[in-house]
Design an enzyme around this catalytic site. Structure first.
Site, mmCIF file in Angstrom:
data_model
loop_
_atom_site.group_PDB
_atom_site.id
_atom_site.type_symbol
_atom_site.label_atom_id
_atom_site.label_comp_id
_atom_site.label_asym_id
_atom_site.label_seq_id
_atom_site.Cartn_x
_atom_site.Cartn_y
_atom_site.Cartn_z
ATOM 1 N N SER A 43 70.465 4.801 -51.047
ATOM 2 C CA SER A 43 69.009 4.831 -50.866
ATOM 3 C C SER A 43 68.420 5.224 -52.222
ATOM 4 O O SER A 43 68.108 6.369 -52.491
ATOM 5 C CB SER A 43 68.610 5.814 -49.766
ATOM 6 N N HIS A 163 73.063 5.610 -44.723
ATOM 7 C CA HIS A 163 74.402 6.191 -44.914
ATOM 8 C C HIS A 163 75.273 6.135 -43.675
ATOM 9 O O HIS A 163 76.472 6.394 -43.741
ATOM 10 C CB HIS A 163 74.303 7.651 -45.351
ATOM 11 N N GLU A 172 69.706 12.202 -43.122
ATOM 12 C CA GLU A 172 70.625 13.347 -43.177
ATOM 13 C C GLU A 172 70.142 14.490 -42.294
ATOM 14 O O GLU A 172 68.985 14.888 -42.374
ATOM 15 C CB GLU A 172 70.740 13.864 -44.630
ATOM 16 N N GLU A 213 78.471 10.133 -46.499
ATOM 17 C CA GLU A 213 78.548 11.480 -47.078
ATOM 18 C C GLU A 213 79.422 12.408 -46.259
ATOM 19 O O GLU A 213 79.356 13.635 -46.398
ATOM 20 C CB GLU A 213 77.140 12.045 -47.259
ATOM 21 N N ASP A 250 66.945 15.300 -44.430
ATOM 22 C CA ASP A 250 66.483 14.341 -45.443
ATOM 23 C C ASP A 250 66.023 13.122 -44.665
ATOM 24 O O ASP A 250 66.844 12.358 -44.135
ATOM 25 C CB ASP A 250 67.592 13.973 -46.440
ATOM 26 N N GLU A 293 63.218 16.973 -46.688
ATOM 27 C CA GLU A 293 63.251 16.127 -47.892
ATOM 28 C C GLU A 293 62.637 14.757 -47.598
ATOM 29 O O GLU A 293 62.904 14.167 -46.541
ATOM 30 C CB GLU A 293 64.724 15.976 -48.310
ATOM 31 N N ASP A 320 62.778 13.984 -53.441
ATOM 32 C CA ASP A 320 63.936 13.278 -54.011
ATOM 33 C C ASP A 320 63.441 11.929 -54.524
ATOM 34 O O ASP A 320 63.153 11.770 -55.715
ATOM 35 C CB ASP A 320 65.027 13.130 -52.950
ATOM 36 N N LYS A 345 69.295 14.991 -59.415
ATOM 37 C CA LYS A 345 70.454 14.100 -59.506
ATOM 38 C C LYS A 345 70.542 13.602 -60.945
ATOM 39 O O LYS A 345 69.652 12.862 -61.394
ATOM 40 C CB LYS A 345 70.269 12.903 -58.570
ATOM 41 N N HIS A 373 74.632 15.526 -55.114
ATOM 42 C CA HIS A 373 75.537 14.379 -55.258
ATOM 43 C C HIS A 373 74.779 13.075 -54.962
ATOM 44 O O HIS A 373 73.582 13.101 -54.679
ATOM 45 C CB HIS A 373 76.700 14.544 -54.266
ATOM 46 N N SER A 375 75.382 9.323 -52.475
ATOM 47 C CA SER A 375 76.195 8.914 -51.316
ATOM 48 C C SER A 375 77.492 8.239 -51.754
ATOM 49 O O SER A 375 78.509 8.338 -51.070
ATOM 50 C CB SER A 375 75.377 8.003 -50.406
ATOM 51 N N LYS A 396 73.618 20.261 -52.688
ATOM 52 C CA LYS A 396 73.771 19.314 -51.572
ATOM 53 C C LYS A 396 74.907 18.381 -51.950
ATOM 54 O O LYS A 396 74.743 17.492 -52.779
ATOM 55 C CB LYS A 396 72.437 18.577 -51.401
HETATM 56 P P1 PGA Z 1 71.682 8.287 -52.095
HETATM 57 O O1 PGA Z 1 71.214 9.357 -51.012
HETATM 58 O O2 PGA Z 1 72.698 8.929 -52.947
HETATM 59 O O3 PGA Z 1 72.205 7.152 -51.273
HETATM 60 O O4 PGA Z 1 70.433 7.933 -52.846
HETATM 61 C C1 PGA Z 1 71.106 10.713 -51.256
HETATM 62 C C2 PGA Z 1 69.752 11.240 -50.928
HETATM 63 O O5 PGA Z 1 68.827 10.488 -50.559
HETATM 64 O O6 PGA Z 1 69.530 12.443 -51.048
HETATM 65 ZN ZN ZN Z 2 67.262 12.157 -50.432
#
Ligand code: PGA
Ligand code: ZN
Length: 423
Positions: A43, A163, A172, A213, A250, A293, A320, A345, A373, A375, A396
């Site tokens: 995502s 995911h 999430e 995840e 999330d 989130e 995010d 990230k 992290h 996914s 996370k």
């Molecule tokens: P992604 O998801 O690593 O697939 O972007 C993680 C998140 O949205 O926090």
């Molecule tokens: Zn996110």
């Protein structure tokens, strides 16, 4: 002993989804070396730095990274040879200039970041320092920070959205141990609840599969059912909901926003944005969410401000996709009071130096930080050291299960026992 870069070499490996990714090793004149491999999102926010993929349908369905590998082995590697690995700022600036685009689309954020992180690992090894201490020293150049606590982990126990192979809209569902728990206890709490949820899902015949995840990806009637299962899972452990452990979500709302509004399986009619904010207010009244989130899609700044005004005093509203670890978007969010925490990230921005600069701004404005992290992951544990180095409030790293997730949680156990030996 010389910390000059002797060679930079990349190759293609597979990540936890079986998708190609890049791994880079930097060797110094001293013989010390560092390796880093790149995660990948599913995502992916609109405002992230660009990862370079080959797009060649004859290899890995177009997902190969040979172009990115080649960029490291030729243009980047040649440019960095003989530069001082301890000068992270200059190395990162050199790569940013070499790329020349605002989102690193020419050389690829995956190429650039793999080198940036491998340089830091090599420099730490050269100085014979644990990576978290070296990174803390780098970070301290802008914001002196002493290492006093371990970050609190937030565990993604049920996976939906992009995911999960199940049918949940929210991406999430988290359990978050209380921040006063020592890290190793928090890990135990997360793991015991994870096992307890597994039993409940098995009993209900609802386990569909494991998501990207490491959380369970069940088929359920509503997203609320998933929260109920998490609560039930907590009840069957010795831990008290609301005292020892809290909930987080999330939502990744950009992914189910349609022209009609936010369309989730909990009701046939799409939610207007106003209704969706009220929905989260009611959800909070019932489940006391600690982390929320991406509850609103990434371009709707006004409603981010609205939800933060309404709920931000009581819970962390986490950006995010909204912020994409991007300094400009973070500054806008601060000015507009659009959220109260930032998901961090490294591959959303693409170099270690730029990442650390974003953290400095977030901390100066009292934003809570969550090092995250992606996914798609490898067994690389860099982000565990990074989270300790910047004294992130939370980390996370997914469920407390699956190799690429526990590699990071286990690295935090090692760091904890080094920093706080008589736990
Ligand atoms: P992604 O998801 O690593 O697939 O972007 C993680 C998140 O949205 O926090
Ligand atoms: Zn996110």
């Amino acid at each position: 002993m010389d910390s000059k870069i002797y060679s930079v070499h990349a190759g293609e490996i597979l990540d936890s989804r079986g998708t190609p990714t890049i791994e880079t090793t930097v060797v110094l004149d001293s013989g010390y070396r560092g390796t880093a491999s790149m995660p990948a999102g599913a995502s992916i926010g609109k405002y992230e730095a660009m990862e370079l993929r080959d797009g060649d349908p004859k290899r890995y369905g177009g997902m190969g990274v040979l172009k990115a590998v080649n960029n490291v082995n030729t243009v980047i590697g040649l440019k960095l040879k003989n530069m001082d690995a301890e000068n992270q700022g200059l190395i990162d600036k050199t790569m940013v200039d070499l790329d020349g685009t605002p989102n690193k689309s020419k050389l690829g954020a995956n190429s650039i970041l793999s080198v940036s992180l491998a340089v830091a690992v090599a420099a730490a090894n050269h100085k014979r320092m644990p990576l978290y201490k070296y990174l803390n020293m780098l970070f301290g150049g802008s914001l002196p920070t002493s290492i006093e606590r371990m970050p609190t982990p937030t565990f993604n126990v049920i996976n939906g959205g992009k995911h999960g192979a199940g049918n949940l809209d929210f991406q999430e569902f988290h359990v978050v141990p209380a921040t006063n728990k020592p890290y190793h206890e928090a890990l135990e709490i997360g793991e015991e609840i994870y096992q307890s949820i597994k039993k409940i899902l098995t009993y209900r015949n609802a386990v569909h599969s494991i998501g990207d995840e490491g959380g369970f990806a069940p088929n359920l009637f509503t997203n609320l059912d998933a929260l109920e299962i998490v609560i039930e899972g907590i009840r069957q452990t010795p831990y008290k909901f609301g005292v020892d452990v809290f909930l987080g979500l999330d939502v990744a709302a950009s992914y189910f926003k349609t022209d009609r509004g936010y369309q989730i399986k909990d009701r046939p009619l799409a939610f207007s944005t106003k209704e969706f904010i009220e929905y989260f207010r009611d959800l909070h009244a019932k489940y006391r969410l600690l982390l929320l989130e991406d509850p609103i899609e990434e371009d709707d700044w006004a409603n981010w401000t609205e939800i933060t005004k309404l709920l931000g005093a009581d819970m962390l509203i986490v950006g995010d996709d909204l912020l994409a670890t991007n300094p400009k978007r973070l500054e806008k969010a601060i000015a507009e009071k659009a959220c109260s925490a930032i998901l961090l990230k490294p591959n959303q921005i693409g170099t270690l130096s730029e990442f650390l600069a974003v953290v400095v701004v977030a901390k100066k404005h009292d934003m809570k930080t969550i090092v995250s992290h992606r996914s798609g992951e490898t067994n690389d544990t860099f982000i565990a050291d990074l989270a300790v180095a910047i004294q992130s409030s939370y980390v996370k790293f997914g469920a407390p299960a699956r190799g690429e997730r526990v590699a990071k949680y286990n690295r935090l156990l090692q760091i904890e026992s080094e920093i706080f030996p008589q736990k």
